[in-house]
Design a protein around this motif. Sequence first.
Motif, PDB file in Angstrom:
ATOM      1  N   ALA A 211       0.832  -1.205   0.000  1.00 31.79           N
ATOM      2  CA  ALA A 211       0.000   0.000   0.000  1.00 31.79           C
ATOM      3  C   ALA A 211       0.871   1.261   0.000  1.00 31.79           C
ATOM      4  O   ALA A 211       0.549   2.250  -0.673  1.00 31.79           O
ATOM      5  N   LEU A 212       1.975   1.225   0.754  1.00 27.22           N
ATOM      6  CA  LEU A 212       2.874   2.388   0.779  1.00 27.22           C
ATOM      7  C   LEU A 212       3.496   2.619  -0.597  1.00 27.22           C
ATOM      8  O   LEU A 212       3.595   3.763  -1.073  1.00 27.22           O
ATOM      9  N   VAL A 213       3.917   1.529  -1.239  1.00 29.69           N
ATOM     10  CA  VAL A 213       4.522   1.656  -2.571  1.00 29.69           C
ATOM     11  C   VAL A 213       3.471   2.109  -3.590  1.00 29.69           C
ATOM     12  O   VAL A 213       3.749   2.947  -4.459  1.00 29.69           O
TER      13      VAL A 213
ATOM     14  N   GLN B  71       1.113   6.318  -7.028  1.00 30.95           N
ATOM     15  CA  GLN B  71       0.019   7.250  -7.319  1.00 30.95           C
ATOM     16  C   GLN B  71       0.526   8.694  -7.324  1.00 30.95           C
ATOM     17  O   GLN B  71       0.196   9.489  -8.212  1.00 30.95           O
ATOM     18  N   ALA B  72       1.357   9.034  -6.327  1.00 28.20           N
ATOM     19  CA  ALA B  72       1.917  10.382  -6.264  1.00 28.20           C
ATOM     20  C   ALA B  72       2.838  10.643  -7.454  1.00 28.20           C
ATOM     21  O   ALA B  72       2.861  11.750  -8.020  1.00 28.20           O
ATOM     22  N   LEU B  73       3.605   9.623  -7.862  1.00 32.24           N
ATOM     23  CA  LEU B  73       4.499   9.763  -9.011  1.00 32.24           C
ATOM     24  C   LEU B  73       3.700  10.017 -10.283  1.00 32.24           C
ATOM     25  O   LEU B  73       4.048  10.882 -11.100  1.00 32.24           O
ATOM     26  N   ALA B  74       2.603   9.271 -10.442  1.00 33.10           N
ATOM     27  CA  ALA B  74       1.755   9.467 -11.623  1.00 33.10           C
ATOM     28  C   ALA B  74       1.147  10.861 -11.627  1.00 33.10           C
ATOM     29  O   ALA B  74       1.087  11.523 -12.681  1.00 33.10           O
ATOM     30  N   ARG B  75       0.692  11.326 -10.495  1.00 30.75           N
ATOM     31  CA  ARG B  75       0.093  12.666 -10.420  1.00 30.75           C
ATOM     32  C   ARG B  75       1.119  13.746 -10.752  1.00 30.75           C
ATOM     33  O   ARG B  75       0.777  14.771 -11.353  1.00 30.75           O
ATOM     34  N   ALA B  76       2.372  13.499 -10.366  1.00 29.05           N
ATOM     35  CA  ALA B  76       3.425  14.459 -10.733  1.00 29.05           C
ATOM     36  C   ALA B  76       3.604  14.499 -12.245  1.00 29.05           C
ATOM     37  O   ALA B  76       3.842  15.569 -12.831  1.00 29.05           O
ATOM     38  N   GLY B  77       3.486  13.331 -12.891  1.00 27.90           N
ATOM     39  CA  GLY B  77       3.565  13.293 -14.345  1.00 27.90           C
ATOM     40  C   GLY B  77       2.405  14.020 -15.005  1.00 27.90           C
ATOM     41  O   GLY B  77       2.586  14.727 -16.020  1.00 27.90           O
ATOM     42  N   VAL B  78       1.211  13.864 -14.450  1.00 25.65           N
ATOM     43  CA  VAL B  78       0.039  14.578 -14.980  1.00 25.65           C
ATOM     44  C   VAL B  78       0.235  16.084 -14.860  1.00 25.65           C
ATOM     45  O   VAL B  78      -0.113  16.851 -15.778  1.00 25.65           O
ATOM     46  N   ALA B  79       0.818  16.517 -13.736  1.00 23.24           N
ATOM     47  CA  ALA B  79       1.069  17.952 -13.541  1.00 23.24           C
ATOM     48  C   ALA B  79       2.032  18.504 -14.581  1.00 23.24           C
ATOM     49  O   ALA B  79       2.024  19.705 -14.877  1.00 23.24           O
ATOM     50  N   GLN B  80       2.849  17.614 -15.178  1.00 21.89           N
ATOM     51  CA  GLN B  80       3.787  18.037 -16.220  1.00 21.89           C
ATOM     52  C   GLN B  80       3.197  17.895 -17.618  1.00 21.89           C
ATOM     53  O   GLN B  80       3.880  18.144 -18.611  1.00 21.89           O
ATOM     54  N   GLY B  81       1.927  17.474 -17.716  1.00 19.78           N
ATOM     55  CA  GLY B  81       1.268  17.436 -19.014  1.00 19.78           C
ATOM     56  C   GLY B  81       0.917  16.068 -19.559  1.00 19.78           C
ATOM     57  O   GLY B  81       0.266  15.954 -20.598  1.00 19.78           O
ATOM     58  N   LEU B  82       1.339  14.988 -18.885  1.00 18.94           N
ATOM     59  CA  LEU B  82       0.978  13.650 -19.354  1.00 18.94           C
ATOM     60  C   LEU B  82      -0.500  13.373 -19.088  1.00 18.94           C
ATOM     61  O   LEU B  82      -1.092  13.927 -18.162  1.00 18.94           O
TER      62      LEU B  82
ATOM     63  N   GLN C  50       8.663   7.621   9.902  1.00 13.80           N
ATOM     64  CA  GLN C  50       7.547   7.992  10.761  1.00 13.80           C
ATOM     65  C   GLN C  50       6.307   7.157  10.437  1.00 13.80           C
ATOM     66  O   GLN C  50       5.549   6.791  11.344  1.00 13.80           O
ATOM     67  N   ALA C  51       6.098   6.851   9.160  1.00 11.69           N
ATOM     68  CA  ALA C  51       4.946   6.044   8.768  1.00 11.69           C
ATOM     69  C   ALA C  51       5.045   4.636   9.340  1.00 11.69           C
ATOM     70  O   ALA C  51       4.075   4.098   9.895  1.00 11.69           O
ATOM     71  N   VAL C  52       6.218   4.018   9.208  1.00 14.86           N
ATOM     72  CA  VAL C  52       6.408   2.674   9.751  1.00 14.86           C
ATOM     73  C   VAL C  52       6.287   2.700  11.267  1.00 14.86           C
ATOM     74  O   VAL C  52       5.671   1.814  11.879  1.00 14.86           O
ATOM     75  N   ASP C  53       6.836   3.722  11.898  1.00 12.60           N
ATOM     76  CA  ASP C  53       6.757   3.837  13.354  1.00 12.60           C
ATOM     77  C   ASP C  53       5.303   3.957  13.806  1.00 12.60           C
ATOM     78  O   ASP C  53       4.897   3.334  14.793  1.00 12.60           O
ATOM     79  N   ALA C  54       4.502   4.731  13.080  1.00 15.74           N
ATOM     80  CA  ALA C  54       3.089   4.894  13.436  1.00 15.74           C
ATOM     81  C   ALA C  54       2.345   3.572  13.340  1.00 15.74           C
ATOM     82  O   ALA C  54       1.519   3.233  14.199  1.00 15.74           O
ATOM     83  N   ALA C  55       2.646   2.800  12.284  1.00 12.93           N
ATOM     84  CA  ALA C  55       1.997   1.498  12.117  1.00 12.93           C
ATOM     85  C   ALA C  55       2.396   0.537  13.225  1.00 12.93           C
ATOM     86  O   ALA C  55       1.551  -0.186  13.771  1.00 12.93           O
ATOM     87  N   VAL C  56       3.677   0.515  13.579  1.00  9.18           N
ATOM     88  CA  VAL C  56       4.146  -0.370  14.646  1.00  9.18           C
ATOM     89  C   VAL C  56       3.505   0.000  15.979  1.00  9.18           C
ATOM     90  O   VAL C  56       3.049  -0.861  16.738  1.00  9.18           O
ATOM     91  N   ARG C  57       3.461   1.309  16.273  1.00  6.30           N
ATOM     92  CA  ARG C  57       2.882   1.739  17.545  1.00  6.30           C
ATOM     93  C   ARG C  57       1.402   1.374  17.628  1.00  6.30           C
ATOM     94  O   ARG C  57       0.902   0.968  18.695  1.00  6.30           O
ATOM     95  N   LEU C  58       0.680   1.508  16.524  1.00  7.29           N
ATOM     96  CA  LEU C  58      -0.734   1.132  16.518  1.00  7.29           C
ATOM     97  C   LEU C  58      -0.893  -0.364  16.775  1.00  7.29           C
ATOM     98  O   LEU C  58      -1.731  -0.791  17.574  1.00  7.29           O
ATOM     99  N   SER C  59      -0.067  -1.177  16.113  1.00  5.29           N
ATOM    100  CA  SER C  59      -0.152  -2.619  16.291  1.00  5.29           C
ATOM    101  C   SER C  59       0.192  -3.022  17.721  1.00  5.29           C
ATOM    102  O   SER C  59      -0.495  -3.847  18.335  1.00  5.29           O
ATOM    103  N   LEU C  60       1.240  -2.435  18.274  1.00  4.61           N
ATOM    104  CA  LEU C  60       1.623  -2.754  19.648  1.00  4.61           C
ATOM    105  C   LEU C  60       0.543  -2.341  20.638  1.00  4.61           C
ATOM    106  O   LEU C  60       0.304  -3.011  21.641  1.00  4.61           O
ATOM    107  N   GLY C  61      -0.142  -1.234  20.330  1.00  5.66           N
ATOM    108  CA  GLY C  61      -1.202  -0.770  21.211  1.00  5.66           C
ATOM    109  C   GLY C  61      -2.401  -1.694  21.233  1.00  5.66           C
ATOM    110  O   GLY C  61      -3.200  -1.675  22.175  1.00  5.66           O
ATOM    111  N   ARG C  62      -2.546  -2.521  20.191  1.00 11.45           N
ATOM    112  CA  ARG C  62      -3.671  -3.444  20.113  1.00 11.45           C
ATOM    113  C   ARG C  62      -3.266  -4.886  20.418  1.00 11.45           C
ATOM    114  O   ARG C  62      -4.067  -5.797  20.248  1.00 11.45           O
ATOM    115  N   LEU C  63      -2.039  -5.095  20.855  1.00  6.95           N
ATOM    116  CA  LEU C  63      -1.488  -6.439  20.978  1.00  6.95           C
ATOM    117  C   LEU C  63      -2.353  -7.309  21.885  1.00  6.95           C
ATOM    118  O   LEU C  63      -2.704  -6.937  23.006  1.00  6.95           O
TER     119      LEU C  63
END
Length: 277
Positions: free
Chosen positions: A176-178, A183-194, A253-266
């Motif tokens: 999902a992260l990739v 998606q962001a890479l494609a949108r950058a291409g659209v902003a350049q005219g693709l 920070q994204a990976v850390d947030a996911a880990v903290r959420l998972s640990l909080g629900r352990l």
Amino acid sequence: MSETVAFIGCGRIARAVVGGLVAAGAAPGSIRGVSRTGAGARALSEEFGVGAAASVREAAAGADVVVLAVHPHETPAVLRSLAGVPAGEGAVLVSLVASCRTEAVTAALPGSAVVRAVPNVAVAARRGVTVLSSGPGCPPGAADTARALFAPLGEVLTVPEDLMETVSALSGAGPALVAHFAQALARAGVAQGLSPDTAAVLAAHAVRGTGALLTGPGATPDAVVEQVASPGGMTEAALRTLDEQGLPRSLRQAVDAAVRLSLGRLLTGAESRSAPL
């Protein structure tokens, strides 16, 4: 695959695993599933030809491998339903449940051979990675059975269970992260005219091709970067901008947030015996 496999829970990750197994040549008749409302199991049956059971006990009875693929909050009740179900001789319980340690499963089902697994959705295309961790008292043969189950679906790794929340954040959430990056890479291409279609195809193949390069013999991210980025060139300028804008920090920070959420629900052993739905 000669074992009978029962999926308790038929959501996204179960569908990915079942799809990969059937694509790898597993007999649909050797696989059955059950879901809370029955809709998920029926959908798997219609799509892949696997069996749809009416109850947890019906699905698990006599199975060689029982794959637990429910939401964490559903786990205590499902484990209570599994208690006393006659499984196949030497049966292995493979838990895909997020934020649930193997000790929680063995506390509810004493004497069970439990292996925790974190596959990612790319197993559906047989290009995934699955990470395994054996539970307390789990015999080596059980880990071998789990490895054999996932081996046709991509790479299989093993880590200590203390690292499985990090694995879930990095590998389980990784596609999902990739995809978000693509998606962001494609949108950058659209902003350049693709056109949106052209930009989406270019971004998708950039990710696909890079994945192939990174999984080649002896490949490393640094080697791929060096292969593409000429000194003083456009790629170098783009990479420098990403670093300046904090992409590496944001990912940490994204990976850390996911880990903290998972640990909080352990889910621990005591909770597996007493927690309500």
